[in-house]
Write a protein that holds these residues in place. Structure first.
Motif, PDB file in Angstrom:
ATOM      1  N   VAL A 389      53.890  89.519  46.189  1.00 20.66           N
ATOM      2  CA  VAL A 389      55.039  88.629  46.033  1.00 20.66           C
ATOM      3  C   VAL A 389      55.469  88.024  47.360  1.00 20.66           C
ATOM      4  CG1 VAL A 389      55.856  89.800  43.972  1.00 20.66           C
ATOM      5  CG2 VAL A 389      56.650  90.578  46.207  1.00 20.66           C
ATOM      6  N   GLN A 390      55.246  88.744  48.480  1.00 22.35           N
ATOM      7  CA  GLN A 390      55.647  88.206  49.778  1.00 22.35           C
ATOM      8  C   GLN A 390      54.862  86.952  50.128  1.00 22.35           C
ATOM      9  OE1 GLN A 390      54.651  91.319  49.227  1.00 22.35           O
ATOM     10  NE2 GLN A 390      56.088  92.811  50.113  1.00 22.35           N
ATOM     11  N   GLN A 391      53.668  86.818  49.564  1.00 27.42           N
ATOM     12  CA  GLN A 391      52.863  85.628  49.809  1.00 27.42           C
ATOM     13  C   GLN A 391      53.003  84.603  48.689  1.00 27.42           C
ATOM     14  OE1 GLN A 391      49.447  88.560  50.666  1.00 27.42           O
ATOM     15  NE2 GLN A 391      48.752  86.650  51.573  1.00 27.42           N
ATOM     16  N   ALA A 392      53.158  85.080  47.458  1.00 24.95           N
ATOM     17  CA  ALA A 392      53.187  84.170  46.315  1.00 24.95           C
ATOM     18  C   ALA A 392      54.401  83.251  46.345  1.00 24.95           C
ATOM     19  CB  ALA A 392      53.166  84.975  45.018  1.00 24.95           C
ATOM     20  N   GLY A 393      55.566  83.778  46.737  1.00 23.18           N
ATOM     21  CA  GLY A 393      56.767  82.950  46.784  1.00 23.18           C
ATOM     22  C   GLY A 393      56.654  81.808  47.769  1.00 23.18           C
ATOM     23  N   PRO A 394      56.337  82.078  49.047  1.00 19.08           N
ATOM     24  CA  PRO A 394      56.157  80.974  49.994  1.00 19.08           C
ATOM     25  C   PRO A 394      55.053  80.009  49.582  1.00 19.08           C
ATOM     26  CG  PRO A 394      56.394  83.061  51.155  1.00 19.08           C
ATOM     27  CD  PRO A 394      56.286  83.392  49.700  1.00 19.08           C
ATOM     28  N   GLY A 418      67.239  85.135  48.400  1.00 15.09           N
ATOM     29  CA  GLY A 418      67.595  85.599  49.735  1.00 15.09           C
ATOM     30  C   GLY A 418      66.597  85.152  50.780  1.00 15.09           C
ATOM     31  N   GLU A 419      66.884  85.504  52.029  1.00 18.57           N
ATOM     32  CA  GLU A 419      66.126  84.995  53.164  1.00 18.57           C
ATOM     33  C   GLU A 419      64.842  85.763  53.418  1.00 18.57           C
ATOM     34  OE1 GLU A 419      66.916  83.928  57.888  1.00 18.57           O
ATOM     35  OE2 GLU A 419      68.319  85.203  56.774  1.00 18.57           O
ATOM     36  N   ARG A 420      64.826  87.057  53.130  1.00 20.44           N
ATOM     37  CA  ARG A 420      63.696  87.883  53.533  1.00 20.44           C
ATOM     38  C   ARG A 420      62.419  87.566  52.756  1.00 20.44           C
ATOM     39  NH1 ARG A 420      64.541  92.453  56.403  1.00 20.44           N
ATOM     40  NH2 ARG A 420      62.863  93.518  55.291  1.00 20.44           N
ATOM     41  N   SER A 421      62.554  87.161  51.516  1.00 17.42           N
ATOM     42  CA  SER A 421      61.371  86.901  50.691  1.00 17.42           C
ATOM     43  C   SER A 421      61.563  85.585  49.945  1.00 17.42           C
ATOM     44  CB  SER A 421      61.155  88.051  49.702  1.00 17.42           C
ATOM     45  OG  SER A 421      59.977  87.856  48.958  1.00 17.42           O
ATOM     46  N   PRO A 422      61.312  84.452  50.598  1.00 18.22           N
ATOM     47  CA  PRO A 422      61.581  83.155  49.965  1.00 18.22           C
ATOM     48  C   PRO A 422      60.591  82.841  48.851  1.00 18.22           C
ATOM     49  CG  PRO A 422      60.485  82.832  52.064  1.00 18.22           C
ATOM     50  CD  PRO A 422      60.784  84.299  51.968  1.00 18.22           C
ATOM     51  N   GLY A 423      61.055  82.087  47.901  1.00  8.63           N
ATOM     52  CA  GLY A 423      60.227  81.655  46.787  1.00  8.63           C
ATOM     53  C   GLY A 423      61.077  80.897  45.792  1.00  8.63           C
ATOM     54  N   PRO A 424      60.480  80.434  44.706  1.00  6.71           N
ATOM     55  CA  PRO A 424      61.252  79.666  43.719  1.00  6.71           C
ATOM     56  C   PRO A 424      62.174  80.553  42.896  1.00  6.71           C
ATOM     57  CG  PRO A 424      59.025  80.003  42.938  1.00  6.71           C
ATOM     58  CD  PRO A 424      59.057  80.537  44.343  1.00  6.71           C
ATOM     59  N   ARG A 425      63.161  79.938  42.308  1.00  7.80           N
ATOM     60  CA  ARG A 425      64.029  80.595  41.325  1.00  7.80           C
ATOM     61  C   ARG A 425      63.194  80.855  40.068  1.00  7.80           C
ATOM     62  NH1 ARG A 425      66.987  76.826  41.472  1.00  7.80           N
ATOM     63  NH2 ARG A 425      68.551  77.616  42.929  1.00  7.80           N
ATOM     64  N   GLY A 657      55.998  77.009  58.475  1.00  7.11           N
ATOM     65  CA  GLY A 657      56.468  78.378  58.314  1.00  7.11           C
ATOM     66  C   GLY A 657      56.114  78.960  56.959  1.00  7.11           C
ATOM     67  N   LEU A 658      56.205  78.149  55.903  1.00 10.94           N
ATOM     68  CA  LEU A 658      55.866  78.641  54.567  1.00 10.94           C
ATOM     69  C   LEU A 658      54.381  78.986  54.464  1.00 10.94           C
ATOM     70  CD1 LEU A 658      57.987  76.191  52.382  1.00 10.94           C
ATOM     71  CD2 LEU A 658      58.351  78.656  52.630  1.00 10.94           C
ATOM     72  N   LEU A 659      53.528  78.139  55.039  1.00 13.00           N
ATOM     73  CA  LEU A 659      52.096  78.424  54.986  1.00 13.00           C
ATOM     74  C   LEU A 659      51.756  79.674  55.789  1.00 13.00           C
ATOM     75  CD1 LEU A 659      50.627  74.812  55.248  1.00 13.00           C
ATOM     76  CD2 LEU A 659      50.711  76.278  53.230  1.00 13.00           C
ATOM     77  N   GLU A 660      52.455  79.883  56.897  1.00  9.48           N
ATOM     78  CA  GLU A 660      52.228  81.112  57.664  1.00  9.48           C
ATOM     79  C   GLU A 660      52.616  82.337  56.846  1.00  9.48           C
ATOM     80  OE1 GLU A 660      54.434  80.617  61.232  1.00  9.48           O
ATOM     81  OE2 GLU A 660      52.909  79.367  62.213  1.00  9.48           O
ATOM     82  N   ARG A 661      53.760  82.277  56.177  1.00  8.17           N
ATOM     83  CA  ARG A 661      54.175  83.392  55.331  1.00  8.17           C
ATOM     84  C   ARG A 661      53.183  83.612  54.191  1.00  8.17           C
ATOM     85  NH1 ARG A 661      59.974  84.729  55.112  1.00  8.17           N
ATOM     86  NH2 ARG A 661      61.149  83.559  56.678  1.00  8.17           N
ATOM     87  N   ALA A 662      52.717  82.508  53.589  1.00  8.16           N
ATOM     88  CA  ALA A 662      51.824  82.611  52.434  1.00  8.16           C
ATOM     89  C   ALA A 662      50.485  83.231  52.788  1.00  8.16           C
ATOM     90  CB  ALA A 662      51.603  81.230  51.824  1.00  8.16           C
ATOM     91  N   GLN A 663      50.072  83.104  54.042  1.00  7.16           N
ATOM     92  CA  GLN A 663      48.769  83.629  54.451  1.00  7.16           C
ATOM     93  C   GLN A 663      48.871  84.959  55.177  1.00  7.16           C
ATOM     94  OE1 GLN A 663      46.065  80.234  55.908  1.00  7.16           O
ATOM     95  NE2 GLN A 663      48.111  79.361  56.060  1.00  7.16           N
ATOM     96  N   ALA A 664      50.113  85.419  55.440  1.00  7.84           N
ATOM     97  CA  ALA A 664      50.292  86.683  56.148  1.00  7.84           C
ATOM     98  C   ALA A 664      50.025  87.851  55.216  1.00  7.84           C
ATOM     99  CB  ALA A 664      51.711  86.771  56.713  1.00  7.84           C
ATOM    100  N   THR A 665      49.576  88.967  55.778  1.00 13.29           N
ATOM    101  CA  THR A 665      49.319  90.162  54.972  1.00 13.29           C
ATOM    102  C   THR A 665      50.609  90.861  54.599  1.00 13.29           C
ATOM    103  OG1 THR A 665      49.022  91.440  56.996  1.00 13.29           O
ATOM    104  CG2 THR A 665      47.052  90.523  55.955  1.00 13.29           C
ATOM    105  N   THR A 666      51.677  90.625  55.368  1.00 11.64           N
ATOM    106  CA  THR A 666      52.997  91.157  55.032  1.00 11.64           C
ATOM    107  C   THR A 666      53.999  90.044  55.198  1.00 11.64           C
ATOM    108  OG1 THR A 666      53.362  91.868  57.317  1.00 11.64           O
ATOM    109  CG2 THR A 666      52.412  93.483  55.795  1.00 11.64           C
ATOM    110  N   GLY A 667      55.177  90.229  54.642  1.00 15.21           N
ATOM    111  CA  GLY A 667      56.196  89.198  54.719  1.00 15.21           C
ATOM    112  C   GLY A 667      56.593  88.919  56.155  1.00 15.21           C
ATOM    113  N   VAL A 668      56.824  87.661  56.479  1.00 10.28           N
ATOM    114  CA  VAL A 668      57.272  87.246  57.800  1.00 10.28           C
ATOM    115  C   VAL A 668      58.767  87.041  57.742  1.00 10.28           C
ATOM    116  CG1 VAL A 668      57.076  85.504  59.590  1.00 10.28           C
ATOM    117  CG2 VAL A 668      55.058  86.151  58.277  1.00 10.28           C
ATOM    118  N   GLU A 669      59.500  87.651  58.627  1.00 13.05           N
ATOM    119  CA  GLU A 669      60.957  87.518  58.602  1.00 13.05           C
ATOM    120  C   GLU A 669      61.397  86.497  59.636  1.00 13.05           C
ATOM    121  OE1 GLU A 669      62.947  91.233  58.829  1.00 13.05           O
ATOM    122  OE2 GLU A 669      61.652  92.201  57.370  1.00 13.05           O
TER     123      GLU A 669
END
Length: 669
Positions: A389-394, A418-425, A657-669
């Motif tokens: 989910v940390q990657q799917a949302g971004p 919230g801010e820690r794990s962005p994604g769609p509603r 920033g979203l693409l970096e989060r989407a490709q990271a192995t863990t969530g980027v804060e």
């Protein structure tokens, strides 16, 4: 709207009181039926042996006597049936049935009315016709990476083989009456060809056109082919005389032709469908005659339009700072044009003001230069993305998707708040067979009737109960959906309609009391712009390069119903986010204007979810969901993917920033 012949009349004079009760009882049962005498974009085929005509109407197969009159319904399946064709001996009918994600071929035994599917593959199959020996059929199908090809199946053994493999699409194959020669339509890039393959000879292009060609048919003596040719927005019936060289002659024009082949009773008498009717014409005549038919169908139940319950969205963990988004152009989802040099003030996760550019003393101003500000994209029927989910949302936000509706029972409504794990509603949809709404539970924004669910009393009662509570009902299959009074139908391209937008009695009967909204579900491998979509920055960096399956042979025209279309991407099978942009391109190719395309994923979508003025528009009080793009999305739907940044609930996320989060192995804060 033409008058509808009702099977509803007083059977005795009112003064004959002893018979009054009987008459009332008869009326009550008879008023459930309507006689349909017109059809929209339907197909008809005549059996030369006795002149009977088979046709498709309202998703059913019907047989009409040779002289016209009362039609007999042959199928009552849940899947819509199309393009019926008599077998050479008249004992069977070959037809196509469409489901949400595929089209299959079926054989109907005329005597027993039993239907059986031909093969069990999940390929897109259409435009089937018989070989004169009655044991083989030929059709078009995509079973590789070369587009639609011509295939043939031997019915006794079930064996199939490919008989064409050219770049582009080969469609609508038809054998000559002696079984020696094959004609078909080939489309490559923007060029159409009528191709003839004579027995033992190389293929030749009889006709090459920049305008669409359709529906080839052999005259029984093999001397010519008839074909439909598009001229602007209308079609004309032409004949290609097989002389040396071939000669093209226009045969009939000025009618609303339906894209179905001419059917020949004999070498002099032909039959075709146009203007809502079955028409017959002798080869040398200047005028056609109507073959009247009467098809008795159940009248849709009268029901009031569903008053969709108003929903109130909550903002979880809103940002504390006030933020101003400044761009060169703004499409607010209200006007059909841009507003120039506007500022959008965001406070507490909502839009506080939309004003002409000015100085702001108590807010941070992000001046993004020559960008266009759009409402966040809404996908009214989406699959849930795969992966962590940390990657799917971004990943979805990188495509500008800020709200999705899903029937995935495993989803968590607060997944990306919230801010820690962005994604769609994430909004919930339920299945009508299992959905239960208890107090305190997250609400359903629609409930779904699956394609295979029965159109029975229990289903109808469940539909009415949900609608009474303000929850719209979505039918995956329009054939079932029209019968149960669904509010939403999937697959805008599968609903029959005239090529020029004409409204005929069959669809008027089906929807006149039950207005419906169409969920798009249009995109497939042949959608214009699909290659550039798969080559976009988002698709490249996220590794989303696979083409969707083939589901349509041509782009449907939907401009006439643009106001009742909303975007839903689940049927096209692409990854969420990418799937939404495929639908945007498909809607533009179907004839919608730029503002209509954006409303399909904006204000129109919000309205059917009961969220009008909360999402889908840029207006004070709405959620601060914005997509910031380069280019002119009103003029070019592809520019909706030229994303610079996304704002979700007032939080600003750059594409990088979203693409970096989407490709990271863990969530980027």
């Amino acid at each position: 709207m033409m008058a509808i012949s009702r099977i509803c009349r007083w059977l005795v004079p009112l003064k004959q009181l002893p018979g009054l009760l009987c008459a009332l009882l008869l009326i009550r049962s008879a008023c459930a039926d309507v006689v349909v005498t017109q059809g929209a974009d339907f197909s008809a085929d005549v059996f030369p042996g006795d002149g009977r005509v088979v046709m498709d109407l309202l998703g059913k197969i019907w047989v009409v006597p040779a002289s016209g009159g009362q039609a007999r319904m042959m199928t009552d399946d849940l899947l819509p049936a199309h393009q019926p064709r008599w077998s050479p001996d008249g004992s069977k009918i070959l037809y196509q049935a469409r489901s949400l994600d595929t089209a299959s071929l079926w054989l109907l035994d005329v005597e027993s009315s039993a239907a059986s599917r031909i093969g069990n593959e999940s390929f897109f199959v259409q435009h089937a016709s018989w070989h004169p020996d009655g044991e083989r059929i030929v059709f078009s199908s995509q079973r590789g990476d070369t587009g639609l090809d011509i295939w043939e199946t031997d019915l006794p053994t079930g064996l199939s083989w490919r008989i064409s493999s050219h770049p582009g699409d080969e469609m609508e194959p038809v054998w000559s009456n002696n079984g020696r020669h094959l004609a078909y339509i080939r489309k490559n890039d923007d060029q159409y060809m009528l191709v003839l393959r004579r027995h033992g000879q190389a293929e030749v292009d009889l006709l090459v056109s920049d305008q669409p060609l359709s529906s080839p048919s052999w005259r029984p003596d093999g001397s010519l082919l008839t074909i439909l040719r598009q001229d602007g927005e209308t079609w004309s019936l032409n004949m290609v005389i097989l002389s040396d060289p071939p000669l093209l002659r226009q045969f009939v024009a000025g009618e609303d032709f339906f894209t179905s082949p001419v059917s020949w009773r004999n070498r002099q008498q032909m039959l075709y469908t146009a203007d809502g009717f079955i028409k017959t014409r002798d080869f040398g005549d200047l005028r056609s005659k109507r073959l009247p038919f009467r098809a008795t169908v159940k009248e849709p139940e009268t029901r009031p339009k569903t008053i969709i319950a108003r929903r109130e969205l909550e903002i979880i963990d809103p940002p504390a700072d006030r933020l101003v988004i400044r761009g060169a152009r703004l499409f607010d989802g209200i006007w059909n044009r841009y507003r120039n040099h506007m500022d959008v003030l965001i406070d507490g996760g909502r839009i506080a003001a939309v004003e002409a550019r000015r100085d702001w003393q108590d807010a941070t101003v992000l001046d993004l230069g020559n960008v266009t500000i759009l409402p966040g994209f809404i996908d009214t029927w989406s699959a849930m993305p795969a992966g962590p989910v940390q990657q799917a949302g971004p990943r979805m936000l990188a495509y500008g998707v800020t709200t999705i509706v899903t029937d995935d029972p495993t989803h968590d409504g607060n997944l990306w708040e919230g801010e820690r794990s962005p994604g769609p509603r994430v909004l919930a949809a339920g299945d009508i067979g299992t959905a239960r709404q208890e107090a305190g539970e997250r609400p359903y924004f629609f409930v779904k009737v699956a394609a295979g669910q029965a159109d029975d009393r229990a289903t109808r009662e469940a539909v009415q109960n949900w609608q009474a509570r303000g929850v719209p009902v979505l039918a995956e299959n329009w054939n079932t959906g029209l019968g149960i009074g669904a509010d939403l139908l999937t697959g805008a391209g599968s609903l029959s309609g005239s090529p020029v937008g004409g409204q005929y009695q069959d669809l008027q009967v089906a929807v006149r009391r039950n207005p419906v909204t169409l969920i798009s579900g249009l995109a497939d491998a042949a959608t214009p712009g699909m290659s550039s979509l798969l080559g976009s920055r988002q698709a490249r960096e996220l590794g989303q390069r696979a083409l969707p399956g083939r589901r349509f042979s041509s782009v449907p025209g939907l401009a006439a119903v643009a106001s009742s279309i909303v975007l839903g991407s689940k049927p096209n099978g692409l990854p969420p986010g990418l799937a939404l942009h495929a639908e945007l391109r498909a809607l533009a190719a179907a004839g919608l204007r730029g503002d209509q395309v954006l409303r399909a994923t904006g204000s129109n979508a919000a309205m059917i979810l009961g969220l009008d003025n909360q999402i889908g528009r840029i207006t004070p009080g709405a959620m601060a969901d914005l997509v910031l793009v380069n280019g002119d999305p009103l003029g070019n739907a592809a520019d909706t993917l030229s994303i610079v940044a996304v704002v979700r609930n007032g939080r600003f996320f750059s594409l990088v920033g979203l693409l970096e989060r989407a490709q990271a192995t863990t969530g980027v804060e």
